[in-house]
Design a protein around this motif. Structure first.
Motif, mmCIF file in Angstrom:
data_model
loop_
_atom_site.group_PDB
_atom_site.id
_atom_site.type_symbol
_atom_site.label_atom_id
_atom_site.label_comp_id
_atom_site.label_asym_id
_atom_site.label_seq_id
_atom_site.Cartn_x
_atom_site.Cartn_y
_atom_site.Cartn_z
ATOM 1 N N PRO A 1 -2.263 -5.342 5.596
ATOM 2 C CA PRO A 1 -1.294 -4.272 5.023
ATOM 3 C C PRO A 1 0.203 -3.448 5.226
ATOM 4 C CG PRO A 1 -3.438 -3.418 6.621
ATOM 5 C CD PRO A 1 -3.328 -4.410 6.463
ATOM 6 N N VAL B 1 -3.056 -6.990 0.510
ATOM 7 C CA VAL B 1 -3.575 -5.661 1.383
ATOM 8 C C VAL B 1 -4.680 -7.591 2.821
ATOM 9 C CG1 VAL B 1 -2.807 -3.864 1.312
ATOM 10 C CG2 VAL B 1 -4.982 -5.218 0.772
ATOM 11 N N ASP C 1 0.475 -1.075 -0.486
ATOM 12 C CA ASP C 1 -0.616 -0.300 -0.116
ATOM 13 C C ASP C 1 0.904 1.239 -0.122
ATOM 14 O OD1 ASP C 1 -1.536 1.718 0.522
ATOM 15 O OD2 ASP C 1 -2.449 0.803 2.412
#
Length: 922
Positions: free
Chosen positions: A717, A708, A686
């Motif tokens: 994440p 994620v 991310d």
């Protein structure tokens, strides 16, 4: 395992009084030499190289303050130090100065007047700025120009002359070359079609095979080569503006005729180190002069010793100095002084510069200083210094209050024309005619030039000694008037000789961001005179106007109305070189800071592939280089052969050839431990990238094993947010996607891969050719690891040199994400379907596989596209045929290595899924 019985030939040298002194005899054999380069396991960026060793100091030679030492006053802080080992062959070492050359006298055999074929094999900085001579028979001063092969700003050039005076030349842009390469140029003086043809080539070595560089260049009209009397030289000395390369020449050839007889063939590879002359196989007698020399040393470290701490045991019988030398990144990182703004750095070097006031003074300043000698400070009033920092190429500049004024005297004399230039930001156009700048001159007729602005137009006036108007011009174009305000502009007021006793006076304003230019011009009967003073007197109509970087130069302008200013010193610098690529920014900084920065790079014409950057703001030199490195995504590191930096751009890391191929089953090649790490140190799924001063882009890996998604569907994440110097708001999302691509490669990382060269000496030459960022593979890994070769990039290493031990431990990262698609490439442009899997279970020896394509187009069955490799269950399988209406039967080359593959096992092309590819234009 066999170990050597004779000590390794490791040489340690320090630089004393400008000369290298061998101190190997004093190097303690009880303590090995340990060298560290590149990135450590836990580091995110390249660190300064280090070299630790111990010197015997019983005689006090290495106590820098000992007056009895032969090195007293000659060694101390930052004494250069280098460590080397012998290579398998010699080379001609050149230091890039006019003091070193290999030469052979002129003979009739070298006086080639017809077709010629010149070849050279070298290790050089192929893309360095300036002109580097490789091989030539050339003397510019004596008008004895015959032929010259040279490099110039990343191009290969052949120069020749037909009469020794006028020079002809052909140039081609170099492709991306390996560090060591061979270049070849042929000249067909009469191609049979009424002209001549020049062709250029490169190869891995002088033995070929040769690859064309561009297309042959054919020009109408036959030519010839002047015989001349100049000697033949490797790294020619007598070519105007040409320096020898800084590097190594391995061998060269000059042939009479294309593929003809070699009339000169110096081969430095077999020559004994230290000799000063030899005879080549063509009978030419060669001499080495000055700093040129034959060497076989391969450097493992070049750096600086910051301290010489003496130590001794309690008896005083054993005295030593433990040294830790460092690469130049350490010293560069110590300096905290920021480089000035791009305008402040650029303008003083402008041609004919008479006066300059940056006006970047601090808030409490009462005058504006000048960095030029003999230029007095500018007298000011009503200026709010350091109030506006919105111009990219400048530190904060002052704004005008109400009232405000400036007055400045200009030294120097010129009657050939002048130019006054400055940057300004005027928020709104005054309704009433308002003075912007007044220039006073020495001319008997034209005593001053004044520029006014109002909603009625831009008015340029010339005045006599009484203040009466001699001539004027009014510019009323509405679009141009709109560009005069509300944006940063560069305003130039300048003169030119219009002929017939006429002088042209012109004012030009150019939008710094859009580069749109407008102008107003008037002509009068007068000479140009010279500038004596500048003045500004402002009131309410200009309150809030920002102004700065006022420069006056002597410029012989053109008499053509509308011509732009002669001096272009502001260009590019006024917006901080916004939009230049990261690689070009490094190149420019290396040129501007040549006195403290030796920087080379590993690209051909890949500067257009590196990311475009935002403005260069004041910062330290190292921080500016690191900023460019971060934007591009390459690697900035220290060279092995000299105290200098190397930049490996991102594109040079794509699709590399293997530089070191190891075999786990070969004796001594991969000693323990070989321990893959399945950690999350580099995991990023991310990523948000923000353009400094602009918008952000975010990319999230939402599916897959490293997505994620919470376990077991993903890993959860792992976010990252970075701010980069970028040109526009399109870049952040694209770069975020690339960083996610690098951060979600589903492969093991090998933080330590060791090589014991004392146990596997056959690897020495390959290891000596390795550098940071190179690709390393290990074939035939143990069966408890995934099948297929281990494929890694080298990010750093630790090297140990002892009497009987020579080992390297590499810090690596997976190479897979750097295998990228290339448009129209016959191999690298292939992509797989968006989703497919085994439709039925298969054994390791099954000759056919049943495949279900669940998403996207079916697999290709065109014989021209076969065979290709796919990965299924961790196994790489070669597909030899695809049949069935839906492309659902794969005939395979059975390689074994897996057990029984279950139905539904996903597979992809060997480069990874289509989402794993970054596409490089081609």
């Amino acid at each position: 395992m066999v170990f050597p019985t004779t000590p390794l030939d490791v040489r340690t040298e320090i630089q004393v009084g400008g000369a290298w002194v061998d101190v190997t005899a004093d190097t303690y054999t009880r303590d090995p030499i340990t060298i560290s380069r590149g990135t450590a396991d836990e580091a995110s960026s390249t660190e300064p190289s280090t070299c630790s060793l111990t010197l015997n100091n019983r005689e006090g030679k290495y106590s820098s303050r000992n007056p009895l030492s032969p090195y007293f006053g000659l060694i101390g802080r930052n004494t250069p130090l280098r460590v080397s080992v012998p290579g398998s062959e010699s080379y001609l070492a050149l230091d890039g100065t006019m003091a070193g050359v290999a030469t052979t006298p002129d003979t009739a055999a070298l006086d080639i007047v017809g077709d010629i074929d010149i070849r050279v094999e070298a290790t050089a900085d192929w893309y360095a700025a300036g002109s580097q001579g490789l091989v030539g028979k050339w003397n510019s001063a004596a008008a004895q120009r015959s032929y010259l092969l040279r490099l110039e700003d990343g191009k290969l050039s052949l120069n020749w002359s037909t009469a020794g005076t006028v020079t002809l030349f052909v140039s081609q842009l170099l492709p991306t070359l390996p560090r060591r390469a061979a270049l070849r140029v042929t000249l067909d003086v009469n191609n049979g079609a009424g002209g001549f043809t020049c062709a250029m080539y490169w190869a891995e070595s002088l033995s070929g095979p040769w690859t064309a560089i561009g297309s042959p260049v054919s020009v109408a009209g036959v030519t010839s080569i002047y015989a001349g009397t100049a000697p033949l030289e490797v790294a020619p000395l007598a070519a105007t503006g040409v320096l020898p390369p800084l590097g190594r020449v391995h061998r060269a050839e000059v042939r009479s005729g294309i593929d003809g007889t070699a009339v000169a063939s110096p081969d430095f590879r077999t020559k004994a180190p230290g000799i000063t002359g030899f005879t080549d196989s063509a009978g030419r007698v060669w001499s080495l002069t000055g700093t040129a020399g034959i060497s076989n040393r391969q450097y493992r470290f070049v750096g600086e010793t910051s301290a010489w701490p003496p130590r001794w045991d309690v008896s005083g019988a054993d005295v030593w100095v433990s040294i830790e030398a460092s690469g130049i990144l350490r010293r560069m990182g110590q300096g905290k002084k920021a480089l000035d703004s791009t305008l402040r750095r650029r303008i003083p070097s402008g041609p004919g510069m008479l006066a300059y006031w940056p006006m970047e003074d601090e808030r409490d300043a009462r005058a504006a200083y000048s960095p030029l000698p003999n230029v007095t400070p500018m007298t000011v009033g009503g200026l709010d210094f350091a109030a506006d920092d919105s111009l990219s190429g400048s530190s904060p500049l002052p704004k005008l209050k109400n009232p405000a004024s400036l007055s400045a005297r200009v030294p120097g004399t010129t009657t050939m024309g002048w130019q006054v230039e400055f940057v300004y930001y005027l928020p709104t156009m005054p309704v009433a005619q308002t003075e912007i700048m007044r220039v006073s001159t020495t001319n008997a007729t034209m005593r001053s030039v004044v520029l006014y602005a109002s909603t009625s137009g831009i008015r340029l006036e010339t005045l006599d000694v009484e203040g009466a108007v001699i001539s004027f011009a009014l510019y009323t174009n509405a679009d141009a008037l709109a560009d005069f305000v509300g944006v940063w502009n560069r305003l130039s007021i300048y003169t030119g000789d219009a002929g017939g006793g006429q002088t042209r006076v012109q004012a030009t304003w150019r939008n710094v961001s859009s580069n749109v230019r407008s102008y107003v011009v008037t002509t009068l009967t007068s000479t140009q005179g010279r500038v004596t003073t500048l003045a500004g007197n402002w009131g309410a109509n200009t309150e809030g106007m920002a102004i700065g970087h006022i420069a006056v130069s002597a410029t012989p302008g053109t008499g053509v109305a509308g011509s732009p200013p002669t001096s272009t010193i502001f260009e590019g610098a006024d917006d901080g070189f916004t939009g230049e690529t990261s690689l070009n920014r490094m190149r420019r900084l290396a040129t501007e800071e040549a006195n403290q920065l030796d920087l080379s790079w590993l690209d051909g014409d890949t500067s257009t592939l590196s990311e475009r950057m935002g403005p260069q703001r004041p910062n330290t030199l190292l921080d500016l280089l690191s900023e460019a490195e971060d934007t591009d995504g390459g690697i900035l590191y220290e060279r092995l052969d000299r105290a200098a930096l190397m930049y490996r751009d991102r594109a040079s890391l794509y699709n590399q050839p293997v530089r070191l191929a190891l075999d786990y089953t070969a004796r001594g090649e991969v000693p323990p431990p070989l321990e893959p790490t399945e950690d999350d140190q580099k995991l990023r799924n991310d990523v948000t990238v923000t353009r400094s001063g602009g918008t952000s882009g975010r990319v999230i890996q939402r599916d897959g094993p490293l997505s994620v998604s919470p376990p077991p569907a993903g890993v959860g994440p792992y976010d990252e947010s970075v701010t980069l110097s970028l040109y526009d708001d399109i870049q952040p999302e694209r770069i975020a996607g690339w960083r996610v691509h690098l951060g979600t490669v589903d492969e093991a990382r090998y933080p330590t891969i060791s090589v014991w060269l004392h146990a596997a000496p056959h690897l020495i030459e390959n290891v000596l050719g390795l550098d940071i960022g190179d690709r390393l593979t290990i074939a035939h890994p143990p069966p408890w690891l995934p099948p297929g070769s281990i494929d890694q990039h080298i990010r750093g290493y630790t090297e140990v040199l002892d009497q009987f031990e020579w080992s390297l431990t590499f810090n690596c990262a997976p190479a897979l994400p750097w295998q990228v698609g290339v448009v129209e490439d016959p191999v690298l442009s292939r992509a797989d379907t968006a989703g497919s899997s085994l439709a039925a279970a298969a054994t390791s020896t099954a000759p056919t596989l049943s495949v279900a394509t669940t998403t996207g187009p079916i697999w290709v069955s065109d014989p021209a596209q076969l065979p290709f490799d796919v990965r299924v269950g961790g196994e790489v399988v070669t597909v030899t045929d695809v049949t069935g209406a839906a492309g659902d039967r794969f005939d395979r080359s059975v390689t074994g290595g897996w057990g029984t593959a279950t139905s539904g096992q996903a597979w992809t092309t060997t480069g990874g899924s289509s989402s794993d590819y970054s596409v490089q234009g081609g």
